[in-house]
Design an enzyme around this catalytic site. Structure first.
Site, PDB file in Angstrom:
ATOM      1  CD  GLU A 218      -3.168  -0.486   2.261  1.00  0.00           C
ATOM      2  OE1 GLU A 218      -4.275  -1.015   2.149  1.00  0.00           O
ATOM      3  OE2 GLU A 218      -2.835   0.190   3.264  1.00  0.00           O
TER       4      GLU A 218
ATOM      5  CG  HIS B 151       0.506  -7.955   5.312  1.00  0.00           C
ATOM      6  ND1 HIS B 151      -0.770  -8.423   5.188  1.00  0.00           N
ATOM      7  CD2 HIS B 151       1.077  -8.707   6.287  1.00  0.00           C
ATOM      8  CE1 HIS B 151      -0.983  -9.412   6.046  1.00  0.00           C
ATOM      9  NE2 HIS B 151       0.127  -9.610   6.715  1.00  0.00           N
TER      10      HIS B 151
ATOM     11  CG  ASN C  95       2.217 -15.787  11.385  1.00  0.00           C
ATOM     12  OD1 ASN C  95       1.492 -15.297  12.235  1.00  0.00           O
ATOM     13  ND2 ASN C  95       1.781 -16.160  10.204  1.00  0.00           N
TER      14      ASN C  95
ATOM     15  CG  MET D 171      -8.152  -3.148  -0.174  1.00  0.00           C
ATOM     16  SD  MET D 171      -8.433  -4.354  -1.468  1.00  0.00           S
ATOM     17  CE  MET D 171     -10.048  -4.951  -1.021  1.00  0.00           C
TER      18      MET D 171
ATOM     19  CG  HIS E 294      -1.705  -9.876  13.390  1.00  0.00           C
ATOM     20  ND1 HIS E 294      -2.928 -10.204  13.915  1.00  0.00           N
ATOM     21  CD2 HIS E 294      -1.619 -10.544  12.215  1.00  0.00           C
ATOM     22  CE1 HIS E 294      -3.540 -11.043  13.083  1.00  0.00           C
ATOM     23  NE2 HIS E 294      -2.770 -11.265  12.046  1.00  0.00           N
TER      24      HIS E 294
END
Lengths: 476, 140
Positions: free
Chosen positions: A206, A234, A325, A376, A399
């Site tokens: 983004e 991401h 993660n 989004m 997160h």
């Protein structure tokens, strides 16, 4: 979730006392409305995690917790190897070291608006995204192993970025203890053509502008001002991480009985840290972390090239790179004594507070930047770590927004074209190879990220620094 | 209604795949079609190439997870999609053929990658009406 299943400790702290096989309590950080929306599976999974061998303090769930694989997504748990503690492939997840990297661009909204469409098109051309896309780098044999050992360091040595980038990445861009020889040939085969690719699903790149500052002092330390333009990536460890996760989940599930571990749910698949399988997994998983760090480093390079073509005065520097993660060895207070424990964060972000020795000197007074991706077309947040989160959650925070609606339902509710047109009306350009993929990621299919970060702040897990809004979104 | 069919079931973050058939092998074939359907409509995929898949597992449920993961592996490394499956199961070993073609973004309009078949909601069982069900959640 039925609130009567939990004991309310304060406005945003909920507790389950140990019963049955639970060795420690379960603690959930969220406000009442988030808890009500949560699936009861979160509580069941939190209880299961609390029953695993060698767990210390408590099993924690972050405000964005939802139903995961064995561990809840938004779950944090630490294990002590001296107490028979385990490492769990499910507690790390399939997308090892999936994470968020934000880059300053040195530009403002006024600089970018006139070139917004050209920038979106250039980024979409230059950054491989979606099913079947391949990167331009093909890795085999020794080069693959060097990447798995070196992470973002390897990428910088290959010419993708600069040494300064590494200072702003967890582990300084290279996870130690990676053992490429423990990564299967199948996992390496899945990665051969996937370096520098974004993937699909909820992964994105983004272009965002800083819409609101909450904490002036921290924003200044992070180099953020209202109107600044950021580029945020991401994504994770791609096919290699997925294959490692898949293989070890199965092997750990099959070997649990041999290790004398009773699994209430096969997805809790784990092995003692001090076992051959546990050590092999740790070596492979750390190689997976390096793969993700190298991948985000290469995408950073591609993003820089795209900006050079469209907005040549841009200078892209790394604000920070977080992974959500992971399993990492860290020192934390356990029963009044500082100990080395294996902290699993599954859909949870490390959030070191001010003064932590692992932070680069210029960030040490304010704490670690904690990058939270929203859905989004809505908004994302830059938070900072707090001192008190060490005692609350082994220095961890949320997160992201977390899904509120299944993919299935989202696809039936909206068309991708509707979503793209609606976002275009709000000045956000979406580029994706898949309109149906866009429909599955529709903003309203996610929880309100604002409620999640507000709950994280109220609970003391992290503090809000800035809110950013997208103007361009590249979806896989 | 046909005896054998596939469907999806909801999961918070991901998607469940379910196959129903007259035998475990048919249920596995349908579950694999459900996996394809997470990515694209299986009827859009031409059977241009045949890929062999073999798996063995300690039990039939892990065999399903292994089979679906083998399909995901073949799709990822060959850059292919599969529109038809033939499965033979003997005890806890499986031999299968997957028929498909290379991904064509214009033709297949793929929605999302499958990362892995998980052990969540993993079940292989005979239902009251005698048909077999094979299902699990797929991480996407």
């Amino acid at each position: 979730m039925d609130l009567s299943l939990l004991e309310r400790e304060s406005e945003s702290v909920w507790r389950v006392e140990p019963t049955g096989d639970m060795r420690v309590p379960g603690i959930l950080y969220a406000d009442e409305s988030l808890v009500r929306e949560m699936d009861e599976k979160v509580l069941e999974q939190l209880r299961n995690v609390a029953s695993l061998p060698g767990i210390v303090r408590a099993a924690y769930a972050m405000p964005d917790a939802h139903w995961g694989y064995g561990f809840p997504i938004g779950g944090v748990a630490a294990f002590d190897p001296d107490e028979g503690g385990v490492v769990s492939a499910g507690g790390v997840g399939f997308d090892i070291s999936c994470g968020v990297r934000s880059l300053h661009t040195g530009l403002t909204l006024d600089d970018v608006r006139p070139k917004q469409k050209a920038l979106a098109d250039q980024l979409f051309r230059d950054i491989p995204a979606g099913v079947g896309s391949a990167g331009r780098i093909r890795l085999d044999g020794d080069a693959m192993d060097a990447m798995l050992r070196g992470g973002a360091h390897w990428a910088v040595e290959q010419g993708y970025g600069t040494r300064e980038d590494l200072e702003r990445i967890e582990e300084r861009g290279c996870m130690r203890g990676a053992e490429p020889e423990y990564v299967s040939e199948r996992a390496k085969a899945r990665q051969r053509d996937e370096m520098g690719t974004l993937g699909s699903g909820n992964h994105y790149l983004e272009i965002q502008h800083v819409a609101e500052i909450f904490d002036r002092e921290a924003a200044e330390a992070f180099g953020l001002e209202e109107g600044d333009i950021l580029a945020t990536i991401h994504c994770g460890s791609r096919g290699l991480g997925h294959q490692i996760g898949t293989e070890f989940l199965r092997d750990m599930a099959a070997a649990a009985a041999k290790h004398g571990i009773h699994l209430p749910d096969r997805e809790l698949a784990c092995a003692p840290i001090r076992s051959e399988l546990g050590q092999i997994y740790l070596g492979a998983m750390r190689a997976g972390i390096n793969c993700a760090l190298a991948n985000r480093q290469i995408i950073t390079h591609l993003t820089r090239r795209a900006f050079e073509r469209v907005l040549p005065k841009a200078v892209l520097t790394v604000l920070y790179d977080v992974s959500h993660n992971t399993c990492k060895v860290e020192r934390h207070a356990v029963n009044g004594e500082e100990k080395e424990v294996f902290v699993h964060r599954k859909g949870a972000t490390r959030a070191f507070g001010p003064g932590h020795p692992d932070l680069p000197p210029e960030l040490r007074d304010v704490g670690q930047p904690v990058l939270i991706g929203g859905s989004m077309g809505t908004e994302s947040y830059v938070l900072r770590g707090t001192r008190e989160s060490e005692a609350l959650s082994f220095s961890s925070s949320c997160h992201g927004a977390g899904r509120a609606m299944s993919r299935h339902q989202a696809k039936r509710t909206w068309s991708g074209r509707e979503v793209v047109d609606e976002l275009a009306r709000r000045g956000i350009i979406v580029r994706s190879p898949s309109m149906r993929g866009v429909a599955e990621e529709a903003p309203l299919a996610y929880k309100d990220v604002r409620a999640v970060v507000d709950a994280a702040e109220r609970a003391g897990l992290s503090r809000k620094v800035a809110r950013v809004e997208p103007i361009v979104c590249i979806k896989g | 209604m046909r005896e054998s069919r596939y469907e999806h079931f909801p999961h918070d973050a991901d998607v469940g795949v379910r196959g129903i058939g007259a035998s475990p092998a048919e249920a596995f074939e349908e579950a694999a079609l459900a996996l394809t359907a997470v990515i694209t409509d299986p009827v859009r995929v031409d059977a241009a190439e045949r890929v062999e898949i073999r798996c063995e597992a300690p039990d039939i449920e892990l065999l399903l997870a292994d089979f679906l993961n083998a399909v995901i592996y073949e799709m990822a490394t060959r850059g292919m999609l599969f529109g038809r499956y033939e499965v033979k199961i003997e005890g806890a070993s499986l031999e299968a053929a997957a028929f498909g073609e290379r991904v064509d973004v214009e033709k297949h309009r793929p929605i999302v990658e499958a990362k892995g078949a998980t052990l969540t909601s993993l079940r292989v069982e005979q239902r009251a009406d005698g048909t077999w069900l094979a299902q699990c959640v797929v991480d996407v």
